[in-house]
Design a protein around this motif. Structure first.
Motif, PDB file in Angstrom:
ATOM      1  N   VAL A   1     -88.786  82.166   1.328  1.00  0.00           N
ATOM      2  CA  VAL A   1     -90.182  81.692   1.162  1.00  0.00           C
ATOM      3  C   VAL A   1     -90.870  81.556   2.519  1.00  0.00           C
ATOM      4  O   VAL A   1     -92.073  81.776   2.645  1.00  0.00           O
ATOM      5  N   TYR A   2     -90.077  81.209   3.546  1.00  0.00           N
ATOM      6  CA  TYR A   2     -90.671  80.890   4.855  1.00  0.00           C
ATOM      7  C   TYR A   2     -90.431  81.994   5.895  1.00  0.00           C
ATOM      8  O   TYR A   2     -90.698  81.788   7.074  1.00  0.00           O
ATOM      9  N   GLU A   3     -89.924  83.142   5.456  1.00  0.00           N
ATOM     10  CA  GLU A   3     -89.632  84.220   6.404  1.00  0.00           C
ATOM     11  C   GLU A   3     -90.810  85.168   6.580  1.00  0.00           C
ATOM     12  O   GLU A   3     -91.571  85.417   5.650  1.00  0.00           O
ATOM     13  N   GLY A   4     -90.932  85.719   7.802  1.00  0.00           N
ATOM     14  CA  GLY A   4     -91.905  86.778   8.056  1.00  0.00           C
ATOM     15  C   GLY A   4     -93.274  86.291   8.471  1.00  0.00           C
ATOM     16  O   GLY A   4     -94.207  87.084   8.615  1.00  0.00           O
ATOM     17  N   TYR A   5     -93.428  84.995   8.647  1.00  0.00           N
ATOM     18  CA  TYR A   5     -94.695  84.412   9.106  1.00  0.00           C
ATOM     19  C   TYR A   5     -94.361  83.007   9.589  1.00  0.00           C
ATOM     20  O   TYR A   5     -93.216  82.558   9.462  1.00  0.00           O
ATOM     21  N   THR A   6     -95.341  82.328  10.149  1.00  0.00           N
ATOM     22  CA  THR A   6     -95.076  80.949  10.592  1.00  0.00           C
ATOM     23  C   THR A   6     -95.660  79.973   9.576  1.00  0.00           C
ATOM     24  O   THR A   6     -96.886  79.841   9.477  1.00  0.00           O
ATOM     25  N   PRO A   7     -94.786  79.315   8.810  1.00  0.00           N
ATOM     26  CA  PRO A   7     -95.302  78.332   7.837  1.00  0.00           C
ATOM     27  C   PRO A   7     -95.767  77.070   8.539  1.00  0.00           C
ATOM     28  O   PRO A   7     -95.491  76.866   9.725  1.00  0.00           O
TER      29      PRO A   7
ATOM     30  N   LYS B   1     -97.119  88.707   5.402  1.00  0.00           N
ATOM     31  CA  LYS B   1     -95.862  88.547   6.130  1.00  0.00           C
ATOM     32  C   LYS B   1     -95.797  89.595   7.246  1.00  0.00           C
ATOM     33  O   LYS B   1     -96.547  90.547   7.257  1.00  0.00           O
ATOM     34  N   ARG B   2     -94.884  89.366   8.170  1.00  0.00           N
ATOM     35  CA  ARG B   2     -94.663  90.269   9.315  1.00  0.00           C
ATOM     36  C   ARG B   2     -95.867  90.357  10.229  1.00  0.00           C
ATOM     37  O   ARG B   2     -96.183  91.383  10.781  1.00  0.00           O
ATOM     38  N   LYS B   3     -96.591  89.255  10.375  1.00  0.00           N
ATOM     39  CA  LYS B   3     -97.655  89.168  11.379  1.00  0.00           C
ATOM     40  C   LYS B   3     -97.184  88.185  12.430  1.00  0.00           C
ATOM     41  O   LYS B   3     -96.340  87.327  12.167  1.00  0.00           O
ATOM     42  N   SER B   4     -97.737  88.284  13.604  1.00  0.00           N
ATOM     43  CA  SER B   4     -97.216  87.462  14.687  1.00  0.00           C
ATOM     44  C   SER B   4     -97.752  86.026  14.673  1.00  0.00           C
ATOM     45  O   SER B   4     -97.274  85.189  15.401  1.00  0.00           O
ATOM     46  N   PHE B   5     -98.751  85.712  13.873  1.00  0.00           N
ATOM     47  CA  PHE B   5     -99.218  84.321  13.851  1.00  0.00           C
ATOM     48  C   PHE B   5     -98.571  83.564  12.694  1.00  0.00           C
ATOM     49  O   PHE B   5     -98.030  84.127  11.777  1.00  0.00           O
TER      50      PHE B   5
ATOM     51  N   LEU C   1    -103.674  75.372   5.476  1.00  0.00           N
ATOM     52  CA  LEU C   1    -102.827  76.538   5.190  1.00  0.00           C
ATOM     53  C   LEU C   1    -102.238  77.088   6.479  1.00  0.00           C
ATOM     54  O   LEU C   1    -102.844  76.943   7.550  1.00  0.00           O
ATOM     55  N   PRO C   2    -101.097  77.769   6.393  1.00  0.00           N
ATOM     56  CA  PRO C   2    -100.681  78.577   7.535  1.00  0.00           C
ATOM     57  C   PRO C   2    -101.743  79.652   7.762  1.00  0.00           C
ATOM     58  O   PRO C   2    -102.399  80.082   6.795  1.00  0.00           O
ATOM     59  N   THR C   3    -101.887  80.110   8.995  1.00  0.00           N
ATOM     60  CA  THR C   3    -102.890  81.145   9.277  1.00  0.00           C
ATOM     61  C   THR C   3    -102.615  82.412   8.464  1.00  0.00           C
ATOM     62  O   THR C   3    -103.530  83.160   8.133  1.00  0.00           O
ATOM     63  N   SER C   4    -101.368  82.609   8.083  1.00  0.00           N
ATOM     64  CA  SER C   4    -100.996  83.804   7.304  1.00  0.00           C
ATOM     65  C   SER C   4    -101.312  83.690   5.822  1.00  0.00           C
ATOM     66  O   SER C   4    -101.052  84.629   5.070  1.00  0.00           O
ATOM     67  N   GLN C   5    -101.806  82.545   5.387  1.00  0.00           N
ATOM     68  CA  GLN C   5    -102.026  82.332   3.951  1.00  0.00           C
ATOM     69  C   GLN C   5    -103.511  82.127   3.660  1.00  0.00           C
ATOM     70  O   GLN C   5    -104.206  81.440   4.414  1.00  0.00           O
ATOM     71  N   ALA C   6    -104.007  82.736   2.579  1.00  0.00           N
ATOM     72  CA  ALA C   6    -105.418  82.553   2.221  1.00  0.00           C
ATOM     73  C   ALA C   6    -105.609  81.890   0.862  1.00  0.00           C
ATOM     74  O   ALA C   6    -106.690  81.390   0.566  1.00  0.00           O
TER      75      ALA C   6
END
Ligand code: 8X3
Length: 253
Positions: A203-209, A249-253, A237-242
C-alpha cells in the motif's frame, strides 16, 4: 496553565505521535487505548515532560468508556481538547462478500466508539469551555471507493458528526475541526489486511505516504490557531494522491 487533552487510539500511529508531540507543549494528557503495555510505555516515556493519566478501554465498550471518563479525578475532568482518533478499517472486500463482523467492527469503532467518547467528554468540555474537538475522518469520508463501502460510510458518519457538533457547540465556545487524511503509513493496513505484511507494505510502496507525524503536526497547527480562527475541515494527502482512488506510484515525490 496546561490544558487537558484526551486522545483516543493513543497507543499507535497518529495518536501516539500526537501524545509525544503534545507532551512537550502546554498540555496534560489523558491517553486512551486498548493495550495496557503501550499505555504504560507512554506513561513512562512522557511523564518527565508532563502529567499523564492513562485510560484502558475499548471504545466499543459503552459502559467502560462512560465509566472511565466519568470517574476521572475531578481535576482531570476539566477536559479542554478532545482528539477522536481511534478508528480502523477491517477488510477490503466487495460488500456482498465482506465479513459481517468486519463491517460491524468499523461501525462500532469508527462511529459508535467516537459517539460514546464524545457523549462522555462533551458535557465536561462545555463546563470548562472554551474547548476544541478534533475528529480524525479520512479521504474515505469524502470519496467513496469500491470494496470499502462500510469503511467509507463510517467515515462519512464522522464527517456528519463533525459538522453537526460544530453547529450544536457554536454557542458553547467549543471549536470542532475535522481532518480527512489520505494514505498515512501506520499499522492501519496491517489491521485492514489482518496481518498480511506483503499486502500491507504494498500500500505504501512506490511513493512517499504521509507519516503519523505529518498528521500530528497538522493537529498541533490547528490547536495553535488563534482563538478567533477555527480550521474547520482539512483534507491532507500525500503529494502523489489526488483522491481515494487516484494515486501515482513511481514518482520521486
Ligand atoms: C485511510 C485512507 O485511502 O485507505 O483512511 O481510505 S484510505
Amino acid at each position: 496553565m496546561k490544558r487537558i487533552c484526551l486522545i483516543t487510539g493513543a497507543t499507535s500511529g497518529i495518536g501516539e505521535a500526537l501524545a509525544y508531540q503534545l507532551s512537550s507543549l502546554d498540555y496534560k494528557l489523558i491517553l486512551c487505548g486498548r493495550k495496557q503495555s503501550k499505555l504504560d510505555k507512554l506513561q513512562s516515556d512522557l511523564s518527565s515532560q508532563t502529567e499523564i493519566i492513562t485510560l484502558n478501554f475499548d471504545v466499543r465498550d459503552r459502559e467502560d468508556v462512560l465509566e472511565a471518563i466519568h470517574t476521572l479525578p475531578d481535576e482531570w475532568k476539566k477536559i479542554k481538547v478532545l482528539i477522536n482518533n481511534a478508528g480502523n478499517a477491517h477488510g477490503l472486500a466487495h460488500f456482498s462478500e465482506a465479513e459481517i463482523d468486519d463491517l460491524n467492527a468499523m461501525i462500532d469503532i469508527n462511529v459508535k466508539g467516537l459517539m460514546y467518547v464524545s457523549k462522555a467528554a462533551i458535557p465536561l468540555m462545555i463546563q470548562n469551555a472554551p474547548g476544541h474537538i478534533i475528529n480524525i475522518s479520512s479521504i474515505a469520508g469524502k470519496n467513496t471507493y469500491k470494496n470499502g463501502v462500510i469503511y467509507c460510510a463510517s467515515k462519512k458518519a464522522v464527517e456528519a458528526i463533525s459538522e453537526g457538533l460544530r453547529l450544536e457547540l457554536l454557542d458553547k465556545e467549543i471549536k470542532v475541526s475535522n481532518i480527512a487524511p489520505g494514505l498515512v503509513e501506520t499499522n492501519f493496513s496491517m489491521v485492514r489486511f489482518k496481518g498480511d505484511e506483503t499486502r500491507s507494505k504494498a500500500v505504501y510502496e512506490g511513493y512517499t505516504p504521509l507519516s503519523a507525524n505529518d498528521i500530528s503536526d497538522l493537529i498541533v497547527y490547528i490547536l495553535q490557531a488563534p482563538t478567533h480562527v477555527n480550521i474547520a475541515d482539512v483534507t491532507i494527502l500525500p503529494t502523489s494522491q489526488a483522491s481515494s482512488t487516484d494515486l501515482i506510484k513511481r514518482k520521486s515525490f
